[in-house]
Write a protein that holds these residues in place. Structure first.
Motif, mmCIF file in Angstrom:
data_model
loop_
_atom_site.group_PDB
_atom_site.id
_atom_site.type_symbol
_atom_site.label_atom_id
_atom_site.label_comp_id
_atom_site.label_asym_id
_atom_site.label_seq_id
_atom_site.Cartn_x
_atom_site.Cartn_y
_atom_site.Cartn_z
ATOM 1 N N LYS A 322 0.860 -1.185 0.000
ATOM 2 C CA LYS A 322 0.000 0.000 0.000
ATOM 3 C C LYS A 322 0.888 1.224 0.000
ATOM 4 C CE LYS A 322 -4.019 -1.894 2.360
ATOM 5 N NZ LYS A 322 -4.804 -1.987 3.570
ATOM 6 N N SER A 323 0.495 2.214 -0.813
ATOM 7 C CA SER A 323 1.279 3.447 -0.835
ATOM 8 C C SER A 323 1.008 4.236 0.433
ATOM 9 C CB SER A 323 0.912 4.291 -2.061
ATOM 10 O OG SER A 323 -0.396 4.804 -1.905
ATOM 11 N N ARG A 324 1.875 5.203 0.680
ATOM 12 C CA ARG A 324 1.715 6.043 1.873
ATOM 13 C C ARG A 324 0.371 6.761 1.835
ATOM 14 N NH1 ARG A 324 3.161 11.094 1.576
ATOM 15 N NH2 ARG A 324 3.091 12.372 3.447
ATOM 16 N N GLU A 325 -0.006 7.270 0.636
ATOM 17 C CA GLU A 325 -1.277 7.991 0.513
ATOM 18 C C GLU A 325 -2.458 7.059 0.800
ATOM 19 O OE1 GLU A 325 1.210 8.270 -1.652
ATOM 20 O OE2 GLU A 325 1.794 10.270 -0.970
ATOM 21 N N GLU A 326 -2.348 5.789 0.309
ATOM 22 C CA GLU A 326 -3.435 4.828 0.574
ATOM 23 C C GLU A 326 -3.560 4.553 2.071
ATOM 24 O OE1 GLU A 326 -3.769 1.880 -3.267
ATOM 25 O OE2 GLU A 326 -2.031 1.656 -1.962
#
Length: 808
Positions: A322-326
Motif C-alpha cells: 500500500k502506498s503512503r497515501e493509501e
C-alpha cells in the motif's frame, strides 16, 4: 513586517555563525545539496516563532525534539541562537537556547509586550511550507478539513460558542422536561377541584371561591387579597383543630409526592427506552465501540506517515502493498467511522444522564413522602412498608443504570424488565391515603368553621403554588425560546460567514492553480461545506475534471498536481490570513514538479507575490538556476549553502570577504581559526583556477574529498601544467603550499597542534603567490581556457595582458 537580517548560530546543522543581510534585497534564494543544513534555516524560523519544530516532535527524539535543536558538536557551555531583525526595529529579537542546570532552556533578548503580542499574533499566520506538509490538508477527512479551516480562520472559537448555545438550548429543554411543570400544575388543580368542585385560573376566581366558602359562616370579612385571607384563616383557626389539620395536610403532601413520583416514573420509562434504543443501534457493531480506544493509536499512525517517519510502500502491520497515501486515506476513513460511533456513544450517554436525573427526581419525591408523619401512624405501617419497598426498587434501578457500561451493551436490560414496579400497588397506596385524608374531613363535616378553614387553607396553598410553578415555567420557556432564537440567528450568521470565506479563498486557490496548470482539464476548484443533521459536518474539496464535477482530488490527480494544489492552498491562505508578516519560507516544495510546472511556479512567485519577501530553499540545481535567471535584476539575494564537519552548514562567503577577514587577523596577530580560513580561501582559489583551465580532478566521495580536496586540486593542477608544458609548473610555490597544508589541516581538524602566527603568515604568503601566478593584476580575472590562442598556443586573461604557454 519583513525580515531585515537574520543570524543563526549553533542551531541544528549550523555550528558556526551564519548571517544574511536583506536590507538591500527583496527576497532570497538559497541552494544547497541534500543534508547540507539548508533546512536548518527553516527550522530556526519555526523554532523562533513556535518554540518547537513540528517534524522533531516525535517520541523517538524525546522531550518534543528539544535535544535535537542544538548542533551536536556544540559544547554544553555554548549557546545556540536565532536572531531576527525586522523592518520595524521595535521587534528585533535574539532567542538563545542554552543549558541551565542540565536542562535546555531558552530566553529572548527582547521581552517587550510588543514582541509578545507580535509572536502570539504570528502563530495564527502561515509562514513556512515544507514538502511534507503539502498533502496534509488535501488528504485529510472532511471533518478534519473543517477543523483545520476552523483553526486557521478562528472559526473554531465561533463553533465553540455555537456548541455552548446549543447545549444551553438542550439543557433548558431537559430542565422543562424533568421539572414537568404541567404535571405539577395539574395535580394542584386537582387538589383545588377536590376542595371546591371547580378549577381556578385567575385571582378573581380565587377570591370568589374563598368568598363562597365563608358565605355560610356570615362573617363580616372583606376578601380582597392574600393579606385579608391570612386574617380570615387566623379568625377561623381553633387550637383543637390543629392536629387534624396537620394530619390532613400531611396526607395531602404524601399523596402529592407519590403522584409526582408516578409522573417521574413514567418519564423514566420513556427516557430509559430511548437510551435502550440508542444502545441497540450501537450493538449492531459493538466491535467499533471497543475500537474507539484505538483512536489515539490511529491518529499517531497518521502523524508518523505524514512526517514520513515510515516511508515503505506497505502496511507496517499486515505488510500488504500500500502506498503512503493509501495508508493515510485508509486510516482517516477508519477515524471518521470511529467519530460516527463516538457520536452515537455520546448520544446514548446523554440519554443515560437524563434517565439518571429523572431517577434522582423520583427518589426525592418518594423520600419526601416518607418524611410525612401520616405514614408513621400505626394504622399506616403497611402503607409505609409498601412505599419503602417502592423506594428500594427505584434505588436499585438507579444504581443499575449508574453502573451501566456501554462496552457491555448486551447486558443492558430491556425497558420491560429493567424496573419491576407494581403500578397498581402504587395507585392503591395513593387511594388509601386519599381515603384517610377524606375521613378526617368527613369526621368534621358538621363543623362548618373547620371545613371552611381546611378548604381555604388547601385552596390558598395550591393556588399560590400553581402561580409559582407557572412563573418558573414561563421564565424557563422564555429562556428556551430566546436561546433558540439566538442559536438560530447565530447558526445562520455562522453559515453565511463560513460560506463567504470558502467562496473567497476558493477563488484564490482556483486562480493560482490555473496559473500553474492553465491548459489542463481541472477547473472551478471549490471548498464546499458539508451538512449533517443541519450541522456543519465537514468541508470537501471539489473541482471540475474534464467538465464533470468530482471529489476528492486524490482520486483523480497525480501526486505532482496534488502538491501543486497544496502549494496553491498555502499561498491562498497566506494572502487571506497573513496580516502581520509579509514573508514566507518555502523549503524544497517543488520536488515532484516537472520542468514546465517548476517554471510556472517560479513565474507565479515573481508575478503574483512580488510584494512578499520570499525565502526559497532548494537542493535542485535546475530549479535553482531557473529561478536565478528569472529573478535577475529583481533584487533577489542568491546564495549557496555549504556543509563541512568543522563549521556545519554555512552560507558561501565571497572570496573578497574571506580575504579581508584573513588580513585583519594577520594584522592583529590572531591565529585563532586563521589556518582554517586560509585553507578555505586556498580551496576556493584552486577551484577557480581549475575551472578556468579545465583541470579535471579524480572523483572521490565527499568524506575523502573533505580531507584531500586542496591536495587533490594542487596535484591535478600541477599535472595539467606539466602536460601543457607550461612554465608555471616549475614554481616552488606548489611544494611550499603542500608543506603548509599541514598547518591548515591540523588547525582545522581539532588537533592539539598549536599553530604559530608566523607559520600562518608564511602559508598565506604562499597562497597569495599562487593567486598571483594565475590572476591578472589589471583585469582581476584568471587566465582561462576560454581565452586560448590557437596560433600562439597560450592561455590568457580577459584583457590579454596576463598569459602562459599551453602547448600540448
Amino acid at each position: 513586517m519583513k525580515i531585515k537580517s537574520f543570524e543563526i548560530s549553533g542551531f541544528r546543522g549550523i555550528r558556526k555563525n551564519i548571517r544574511i543581510d536583506l536590507s538591500s534585497y527583496s527576497s532570497v534564494l538559497l541552494y544547497g545539496d541534500n543534508g547540507c543544513g539548508k533546512s536548518s534555516v527553516a527550522d530556526a524560523f519555526e523554532w523562533f516563532y513556535n518554540d518547537k519544530i513540528e517534524h522533531l516532535s516525535s517520541e523517538e527524539i524525546g522531550q518534543k525534539g528539544v535535544p535535537a535543536l542544538r548542533n551536536i558538536f556544540l559544547s554544553d557551555n555554548e549557546e545556540a541562537s536565532v536572531t531576527l531583525n525586522y523592518s520595524d526595529s521595535r521587534y528585533d529579537c535574539k532567542k538563545n537556547l542554552f543549558y541551565k542546570k542540565s536542562k535546555l532552556a531558552s530566553e529572548q533578548s527582547n521581552s517587550s509586550q510588543d514582541v509578545k503580542d507580535y509572536l502570539n499574533a504570528s502563530l495564527k499566520e502561515n509562514l513556512i511550507l515544507r514538502y511534507k506538509d503539502l498533502l496534509s490538508f488535501i488528504l485529510s477527512t472532511k471533518a478534519q478539513k473543517l477543523e483545520e479551516i476552523s483553526q486557521i480562520i478562528g472559526f473554531s472559537e465561533v463553533s465553540k460558542v455555537k456548541g455552548v448555545l446549543r447545549k444551553a438550548v438542550n439543557d433548558l429543554k431537559k430542565e422543562l422536561k424533568i421539572k414537568n411543570y404541567y404535571n405539577h400544575i395539574s395535580i394542584k388543580q386537582a387538589q383545588i377541584l377536590e376542595q371546591i368542585g371547580q378549577n381556578i385560573i385567575d385571582d378573581k376566581q380565587y377570591l370568589n371561591a374563598i368568598k363562597n366558602l365563608i358565605a355560610p359562616l356570615n362573617l363580616s370579612v372583606e376578601i380582597k387579597d392574600d393579606v385579608s385571607i391570612d386574617k380570615l384563616l387566623a379568625l377561623l383557626e381553633k387550637p383543637e383543630d390543629k392536629e387534624a389539620l396537620e394530619l390532613q395536610l400531611s396526607y395531602g403532601k404524601a399523596i402529592e409526592n407519590l403522584i409526582n413520583f408516578k409522573a417521574f416514573f413514567d418519564n423514566i420509562y420513556s427516557a430509559y427506552k430511548f437510551f435502550y434504543e440508542k444502545c441497540q443501534q450501537i450493538i449492531k457493531d459493538q466491535d467499533k465501540l471497543k475500537k474507539i480506544n484505538l483512536e489515539p493509536l490511529l491518529t499517531q499512525g497518521i502523524s508518523i506517515l505524514e512526517k514520513r517517519l515510515y516511508e515503505n510502500d506497505s502496511c507496517p502491520l499486515c505488510l500488504q502493498d500500500k502506498s503512503r497515501e493509501e495508508l493515510i486515506d485508509e486510516l482517516r476513513k477508519r477515524l471518521e467511522e470511529l467519530a460516527l460511533v463516538k457520536r452515537e456513544k455520546d448520544a446514548a450517554l446523554d440519554e443515560k444522564n437524563t434517565t439518571q436525573r429523572l431517577f434522582q427526581g423520583a427518589l426525592t419525591e418518594i423520600e419526601n413522602a416518607l418524611k410525612e408523619k401520616s405514614l408513621y401512624l400505626e394504622e399506616n405501617s403497611d402503607l409505609r412498608k409498601k412505599v419503602e419497598q417502592i423506594k428500594k426498587i427505584i434505588s436499585t434501578a438507579s444504581e443499575k443504570i449508574r453502573k451501566t457500561d456501554l462496552l457491555e451493551i448486551d447486558q443492558i436490560s430491556s425497558p420491560e424488565s429493567f424496573i419491576n414496579l407494581d403500578a397498581i400497588t402504587l395507585q392503591s397506596i395513593i387511594s388509601a391515603l386519599g381515603d384517610k385524608k377524606a375521613k378526617i374531613i368527613t369526621g368534621k363535616k358538621d363543623d362548618l368553621s373547620f371545613t371552611a378553614y381546611s378548604k381555604i387553607f388547601a385552596v390558598r396553598q395550591s393556588y399560590n403554588e400553581i402561580k409559582l410553578l407557572k412563573k418558573e415555567s414561563e421564565i424557563l420557556t422564555k429562556q428556551q425560546t430566546s436561546m433558540e432564537v439566538i442559536y438560530d440567528e447565530f447558526t445562520k450568521k455562522q453559515r453565511e460567514g463560513l460560506c463567504s470565506f470558502l467562496e473567497s479563498i476558493s477563488r484564490d486557490i482556483n486562480d493560482l492553480y490555473l496559473f500553474m496548470n492553465d491548459s489542463e482539464n481541472v477547473s472551478e476548484i471549490e471548498l464546499i461545506p458539508l451538512d449533517e443533521d443541519d450541522e456543519f459536518a465537514g468541508i470537501t474539496l471539489q473541482f471540475k475534471f474534464h467538465g464533470k464535477q468530482e471529489s476528492p482530488p486524490h482520486k483523480y490527480l497525480s501526486e505532482s498536481h496534488l502538491n501543486c494544489l497544496g502549494i496553491c492552498l498555502f499561498l491562498a491562505s497566506v494572502k487571506t490570513f497573513n496580516k502581520l508578516n509579509k514573508f514566507i519560507i518555502l523549503d524544497d516544495v517543488i520536488s515532484s514538479f516537472d520542468t514546465n510546472h517548476r517554471a510556472r511556479f517560479a513565474r507565479l512567485l515573481v508575478e503574483k507575490f512580488s510584494d512578499y519577501q520570499i525565502f526559497l530553499l532548494t537542493h535542485e540545481k535546475d530549479w535553482f538556476e531557473l529561478v536565478s535567471n528569472m529573478v535577475k535584476g529583481k533584487s533577489w539575494l542568491i546564495k549557496k549553502v555549504k556543509w563541512d564537519h568543522i563549521d556545519g552548514a554555512s552560507i558561501e562567503e565571497p572570496l573578497t570577504d574571506i580575504k579581508a577577514r584573513i588580513e585583519i587577523k594577520i594584522k592583529n596577530s590572531e591565529p585563532s581559526e586563521l589556518g582554517n580560513m586560509i585553507r578555505k580561501y586556498l580551496e576556493r582559489l584552486l577551484k577557480d583556477i581549475c575551472v578556468n583551465l579545465e583541470v579535471k580532478v579524480r572523483f572521490l566521495f565527499n568524506e575523502l574529498n573533505e580531507n584531500r580536496m586542496v591536495n587533490e586540486l594542487l596535484s591535478e593542477l600541477k599535472c595539467k601544467l606539466k602536460d601543457r608544458k607550461c612554465e608555471l609548473k616549475e614554481r616552488p610555490v606548489f611544494n611550499k603550499l603542500n608543506d603548509s597544508l599541514f598547518v591548515a589541516n591540523k588547525t582545522s581538524h581539532d588537533s592539539t597542534f598549536s599553530e604559530h602566527i608566523e607559520d600562518l603568515k608564511m602559508f598565506y604568503d604562499d597562497v597569495i603567490e599562487l593567486e598571483g601566478l594565475f590572476k591578472c593584476p589589471q583585469c582581476n580575472k584568471f587566465i582561462s581556457k576560454k581565452h586560448y590562442d590557437v596560433v600562439e598556443n597560450i592561455v590568457k586573461c580577459s584583457c590579454g595582458n596576463f598569459k602562459c604557454n599551453w602547448v600540448k
